[in-house]
Design a protein around this motif. Structure first.
Motif, PDB file in Angstrom:
ATOM      1  N   LEU A  15      61.635  31.669  75.695  1.00 49.85           N
ATOM      2  CA  LEU A  15      61.471  32.766  76.659  1.00 49.85           C
ATOM      3  C   LEU A  15      60.808  32.288  77.941  1.00 49.85           C
ATOM      4  O   LEU A  15      60.595  33.058  78.864  1.00 49.85           O
ATOM      5  N   ASP A  67      57.708  43.994  80.423  1.00 52.05           N
ATOM      6  CA  ASP A  67      58.456  42.760  80.288  1.00 52.05           C
ATOM      7  C   ASP A  67      59.287  42.522  81.544  1.00 52.05           C
ATOM      8  O   ASP A  67      60.449  42.869  81.633  1.00 52.05           O
ATOM      9  N   ASN A  97      62.854  40.613  81.704  1.00 47.84           N
ATOM     10  CA  ASN A  97      63.872  40.904  80.694  1.00 47.84           C
ATOM     11  C   ASN A  97      64.744  42.053  81.180  1.00 47.84           C
ATOM     12  O   ASN A  97      64.306  43.184  81.275  1.00 47.84           O
ATOM     13  N   TYR A 142      65.281  45.025  78.977  1.00 46.54           N
ATOM     14  CA  TYR A 142      64.105  45.874  78.916  1.00 46.54           C
ATOM     15  C   TYR A 142      64.208  47.044  79.899  1.00 46.54           C
ATOM     16  O   TYR A 142      63.916  48.176  79.557  1.00 46.54           O
ATOM     17  N   THR A 151      66.483  49.583  78.647  1.00 49.00           N
ATOM     18  CA  THR A 151      65.857  50.354  77.575  1.00 49.00           C
ATOM     19  C   THR A 151      64.905  51.406  78.135  1.00 49.00           C
ATOM     20  O   THR A 151      64.890  52.549  77.680  1.00 49.00           O
ATOM     21  N   LEU A 197      68.142  35.203  72.014  1.00 47.83           N
ATOM     22  CA  LEU A 197      67.080  34.900  72.957  1.00 47.83           C
ATOM     23  C   LEU A 197      66.395  36.161  73.426  1.00 47.83           C
ATOM     24  O   LEU A 197      65.190  36.223  73.568  1.00 47.83           O
ATOM     25  N   ASN A 198      67.226  37.156  73.652  1.00 47.28           N
ATOM     26  CA  ASN A 198      66.653  38.369  74.199  1.00 47.28           C
ATOM     27  C   ASN A 198      65.942  39.219  73.160  1.00 47.28           C
ATOM     28  O   ASN A 198      65.288  40.183  73.481  1.00 47.28           O
ATOM     29  N   MET A 199      66.138  38.887  71.929  1.00 46.26           N
ATOM     30  CA  MET A 199      65.487  39.678  70.900  1.00 46.26           C
ATOM     31  C   MET A 199      64.302  38.936  70.313  1.00 46.26           C
ATOM     32  O   MET A 199      63.738  39.357  69.321  1.00 46.26           O
TER      33      MET A 199
HETATM   34  C1  LIG Z   1      63.953  42.586  76.143  1.00 47.60           C
HETATM   35  O1  LIG Z   1      63.670  43.954  76.060  1.00 47.60           O
HETATM   36  C2  LIG Z   1      64.236  44.589  74.951  1.00 47.60           C
HETATM   37  C3  LIG Z   1      63.963  46.052  75.066  1.00 47.60           C
HETATM   38  O2  LIG Z   1      62.619  46.295  75.138  1.00 47.60           O
HETATM   39  C4  LIG Z   1      63.660  43.992  73.687  1.00 47.60           C
HETATM   40  O3  LIG Z   1      64.227  44.609  72.582  1.00 47.60           O
HETATM   41  C5  LIG Z   1      63.919  42.508  73.647  1.00 47.60           C
HETATM   42  O4  LIG Z   1      63.282  41.938  72.548  1.00 47.60           O
HETATM   43  C6  LIG Z   1      63.411  41.856  74.924  1.00 47.60           C
HETATM   44  N1  LIG Z   1      63.822  40.480  74.978  1.00 47.60           N
HETATM   45  C7  LIG Z   1      62.980  39.478  75.201  1.00 47.60           C
HETATM   46  C8  LIG Z   1      63.604  38.151  75.398  1.00 47.60           C
HETATM   47  O5  LIG Z   1      61.783  39.641  75.262  1.00 47.60           O
END
Ligand SMILES: *[C@@H]1O[C@H](CO)[C@@H](O)[C@H](O)[C@H]1NC(C)=O
Ligand SMILES: *[C@@H]1O[C@H](CO)[C@@H](O)[C@H](O)[C@H]1NC(C)=O
Ligand SMILES: *[C@@H]1O[C@H](CO)[C@@H](O)[C@H](O)[C@H]1NC(C)=O
Length: 952
Positions: free
Chosen positions: A360, A455, A458, A461, A464, A601-603
């Motif tokens: 990240l 965040d 991201n 994010y 969301t 990566l994003n999760m």
């Molecule tokens: C980005 O934001 C989403 C929504 O909040 C989140 O689920 C995800 O884990 C985040 N990704 C990173 C790389 O932090």
């Protein structure tokens, strides 16, 4: 004048009297007086009967005015003492009226029933009246962003129920009042969760007496003041703290070591002070995301070794902090690390990140240090590295590299929408919404003060957060088409501003009710911000209610191809302000053939287990939590695989659905499912906590629901007995969960597998709908139905869907009807070859008591007792199982009908949903719940009810 006309006149007079009687005389007079001192009041503010004639923004109960909500109305004038005559007033929200000026009248002390006072973003000035402390019912006090001056009144300490105190961004001076003898002080606020006092001119020391172990504070924001002296060690006693900001003051001395006792702390900002002594030892603070120690006078030291042990760290700021020696290589392998700011120190040696580093990682700023060598990272093209002012940049081969030329690695700070709407040209003043409709949006800026919660890098994010705001506004039935956030900027106070636009759905502009309610709903969300984004305040731009109103919306026609349902913004978040050296976060898939590579990566943020958003679990972790998936931990199984229960290290219980080899989905489908599930939050739906996708495993991790399925209760397997009332509550809960899926989720979701086995019961026997394994999101292109392979469970399946393969919400309604029949008969839908729908239809005789169904009813329902409303319940079930979808009610109608039935039975359906302050208080207690994230979108209890919506 003849006698007849006299009589007529008298009649008219009496009639007027009768109408006026709808509003208490005193209240009517007070509102009329307020109105005459304000400009730009809503146009229906005429006459002398505000309650009876439904004045916009006014809410009444039994002829008394209980709520005034007029946000962003461009109201102009002063708040006169007449406000004090509205003795039943509970809510006063005049936020975002910049032209409301002058002092707060002393008479405000007469509002003994006031529970919410919000004046954010107005122009009020003068002192805060000392009498404010007599408003004993006050829960929410926000005087944010005005020009109040003078001291914080001691009397605020008497507000024993106060939950939220926000005095940010005023000109308050003097010290923080604490109690002494009979004089009250802020140390007495034991119920308060938020002390937001930043951006004022407060001075003196932070009194040690202010903090004690009895307090329940979440946020202490004292930033941007003139506080001096030491940080009191009593701060370490407040175990509930999550965010502490003391930055931008003149604090000195050593940081008290017991600060590391605050186990829940997410953000600690101590920058821009004159702190001395050793850098505080933060070993063991495993929740810390954000640490800012920059610009202080700490003792010269190496980079503290404990930093590499802060497993949740996302942002490390130690600019100008007297650091020397080498940079520990393992620092960069912290799993969630995003931003490292260590400029203006004396760090030396080689910068070598090449081994393992957080995927990240966004930026490393090491400008003006003594680094002699840099080994560029392989594959780290996305990471911004700044090394200017280090010896290594004097070498001829490095000199010209972008990392040695900060001006070249230019950092802009913009977030731009993708060009879906490029071909849409809107008339002046109008803006194209994310859905490419031209309209006059509600505009404003959201100021976030806890950066740890945000965040910034991201892009998902933002989407969301937009969706969350959208859902929240929609749950108030506001005519909102879409919400858009853009232009993140961090100002010199360390506040993050985000431009907000809210677009209207039906017309091209909002009416006054719409505008005032948007401000109100968003302000109240700041009262209980979801964990997703932490506390903020909203400053709205003045809305032009009449702009271009005589023009037709001809230019606002969508010309180009509009991507159906695409709210997605392609975001480029680049930031340079402050130390957030951002760069593109739109990550490329590492392996094209693995749809998970990119998404993974994003999760990856596994830091805070109480996050509502889905979290990734490793296989090893889940193995540990379930005793190696032991049989003893098994709680069920089905065609897809097995369900296990487990316990996280935090003590939270989870249920894990583990797919067996042959029922695994493709990576993309699994991804879609998780994305869908993690967006769905409602108290009648089982929450997805996370997932595992590795080692040929697909698992979904849900919150654990202790009391099993409704089927287990009906069959007697779980030992839970459901009487008639409990069954009504179960029906209502499940129906509400479905309404959420059908009407409020975005995109809407059809469950496809409603059955008693998929309705779970929590500790209070509230129903929670589970198992969205077969769920189908509805895309806009599929306006009316989704054509799909028929799936579901025999006995519950909609015959129409079965024949046409066209899935609609009404298919869920059918299954729900079968569930209702199950609830009253206690039978399986198909038992000994008999189909419950036919059985009931054949057996019922509407002329007889209980429709003559005694034979078929479940004896456990309590046959001896009065089953009030049972007939209506049967009627409803039969309507749900009509042959054709068109004849079935919608789930929304079903909910209304069940509520009616409950009222007949003497149950209060409102109490079923009300978000009382009691449950609110409870919310923080359970270990597995975050005080904010607990309540989903269900804020219905404490808002002024729907009367605020303008009559058509
Ligand atoms: C980005 O934001 C989403 C929504 O909040 C989140 O689920 C995800 O884990 C985040 N990704 C990173 C790389 O932090
Ligand atoms: C910090 O505290 C931990 C435990 O509290 C201790 O083991 C460690 O030695 C300390 N580190 C420093 C650098 O003082
Ligand atoms: C780095 O700085 C420290 C402290 O100033 C010094 O002791 C050490 O020798 C330096 N190391 C290198 C490689 O220059």
């Amino acid at each position: 004048m003849g006698r007849r006309s006299l009589v007529l006149l008298l009649l008219v007079f009496i009639k007027c009297l009768i109408i006026a009687a709808q509003t208490n005389n005193n209240d009517a007079a007070a509102l009329n007086a307020l109105q005459s001192s304000w400009k730009n009041t809503p146009s229906n503010w005429v006459g002398s009967d505000p309650c009876g004639s439904g004045w916009v923004g006014i809410e009444c109960t039994n002829s008394r005015v209980t709520s005034i909500v007029l946000t962003n109305m461009n109201l102009t004038g002063q708040l006169s003492g007449d406000i004090g005559s509205l003795s039943e007033l509970q809510t006063l929200d005049l936020s975002s009226n910049k032209l409301m000026t002058g002092p707060l009248p002393q008479e405000i002390v007469n509002l003994k029933n006031l529970s919410s006072l919000c004046l954010t973003g107005c122009g009020f000035s003068g002192p805060i009246p000392n009498g404010i402390g007599s408003l004993q019912q006050l829960l929410y006090l926000a005087l944010t962003s005005n020009r109040f001056s003078g001291p914080i009144p001691n009397s605020i300490g008497n507000l024993s129920n106060l939950y939220y105190l926000d005095l940010t961004d005023n000109q308050l001076s003097g010290s923080i009042p604490v109690s002494s003898g009979t004089i009250p002080g802020l140390d007495m606020l034991l119920q308060t969760r938020h002390f937001h006092l930043g951006k004022n001119q407060l001075s003196g020391t932070i009194p040690p007496q202010l903090f004690s172990s009895n307090m329940r504070l979440l946020h202490v924001l004292l930033d941007n003041n003139n506080f001096s002296g030491i940080i009191p060690s009593t701060l370490g006693l407040v175990q509930t703290l999550e965010v502490v900001r003391l930055d931008r003051n003149s604090l000195s001395g050593t940081v008290p070591p017991n600060i590391s006792n605050i186990a829940n702390l997410h953000e600690l900002a101590l920058s821009n002070n004159s702190l001395t002594g050793p850098m505080p030892n933060l070993t063991g603070m495993n929740r810390l995301n954000y640490v800012d120690m920059s610009i202080n006078s700490f003792d010269i030291s190496d980079v503290p070794p404990w930093i590499s042990s802060l497993q949740s760290l996302t942002t490390l700021m130690m600019e100008n902090a007297q650091l020397e020696g080498p940079i520990p290589a393992n620092l960069f392998s912290l799993p969630d690390l995003q931003t490292v700011e260590l400029s203006n120190n004396h760090l030396n040696g080689t910068l070598n990140i090449s081994t393992t580093y957080s995927n990240l990682l966004q930026s490393i700023d090491l400008q003006n240090n003594s680094i002699t060598d840099f080994v560029p990272i392989t594959g780290g093209n996305n990471i911004t590295i700044l090394l200017e002012g280090n010896p290594t940049c004097e070498k001829t081969d490095q000199k010209t590299q972008s990392y040695c030329n900060s001006s070249q690695s230019s950092s802009t700070n913009s977030m731009s929408r993708n060009n879906n709407c490029l071909q849409v040209s809107c008339s002046s003043g109008e803006v194209a919404s994310p859905n490419c409709k031209c309209a006059y949006p509600y505009k404003g800026t959201l100021f976030f003060r806890a950066l740890s919660a945000f965040d910034l890098g991201n892009s998902t994010y933002y989407v969301t957060v937009e969706e969350y705001l959208m859902q929240t506004l929609k749950s108030y039935e506001l005519p909102v088409d879409s919400v858009s956030l853009s232009n993140p900027t961090i100002d010199s106070f360390g506040y993050l501003g985000l431009s907000l636009e809210v677009f209207p759905s039906s017309e091209d502009r909002f009416n006054k009710t719409g505008i005032t309610m948007i401000g109100y709903v968003l302000n109240n969300l700041s009262f209980r911000p979801p964990l997703l984004f932490g506390p903020y305040f909203l400053i709205a731009d003045t809305y032009d209610f009449y702009a271009g109103s005589n023009k037709r919306i001809s230019s606002g026609i969508i010309i180009g191809a509009v991507v159906g349902g695409s709210l997605l913004l392609l975001l480029l978040v680049l930031a340079g302000v402050y130390a957030f050296h951002q760069k593109k976060r739109a990550r490329m898939a590492i392996e094209q053939n693995n749809p998970f590579a990119n998404w993974d990566l994003n999760m990856g943020n596994g830091s805070a287990p109480q996050l509502k958003g889905a979290r990734r679990f490793s296989f090893e972790e889940l193995k540990k939590y379930t005793n190696n998936f032991s049989d003893a931990n098994g709680v069920g199984s089905g065609g897809y695989g097995k369900v296990y229960q487990g316990t996280l290290s935090t003590g939270q219980r989870i249920a894990i659905k583990r797919a067996q080899k042959d029922s695994m989905q493709g990576g993309n489908e699994f991804k879609t499912e998780i994305e869908l599930l993690s967006r769905v939050h409602h108290k009648n739906l089982v929450t997805l906590e996370g997932f595992c996708f590795e080692q040929a495993e697909q698992m979904l991790v849900y919150e654990y629901i202790p009391n099993g399925t409704v089927m287990d209760s009906l069959s007697g397997k779980s030992g839970i007995k459901l009487d008639w009332m409990s069954r009504l509550r179960v029906a209502l809960g499940a129906a509400r969960g479905l309404v959420y899926l059908h009407e409020h989720a975005n995109p809407p979701i059809i469950h496809r597998d409603i059955k008693s086995n998929n309705i779970l019961l929590d500790e209070s026997l509230n129903a929670k709908v589970a198992d969205f394994g077969l769920s189908k999101p509805k895309l806009d292109s599929e306006r009316n139905h989704v054509t799909t392979q028929v799936k579901g469970t025999v006995g519950y399946m909609d015959p129409e869907y079965y024949m046409t393969q066209q899935l609609t919400e009404k298919s869920d309604v059918y299954s729900f009807g079968v569930l209702l029949l199950e609830l009253i008969t206690g039978r399986r839908p198909i038992e000994r070859g008999k189909y419950i729908v036919k059985e009931v239809r054949d057996a019922m005789d509407k002329t007889k008591e209980l429709y003559d169904l005694h034979e078929i009813l479940d004896p456990a329902i309590g046959l001896g007792t009065k089953l009030k409303g049972l007939e209506k319940f049967v009627d409803l079930a039969m309507r749900c199982v009509e042959e054709t979808g068109a004849k079935r009610p919608t789930m929304g109608e079903v909910v209304k009908e069940i509520e009616n039935i409950m009222q007949l039975s003497g149950l209060n359906p409102i109490a079923e949903s009300a978000y009382t302050s009691e449950t609110y208080e409870e919310a923080g207690k359970g270990h597995s719940h975050h005080p904010y994230s607990d309540d989903g979108f269900n804020y219905s209890g404490s808002f002024p009810p729907s009367r605020l919506i303008e009559p058509k």
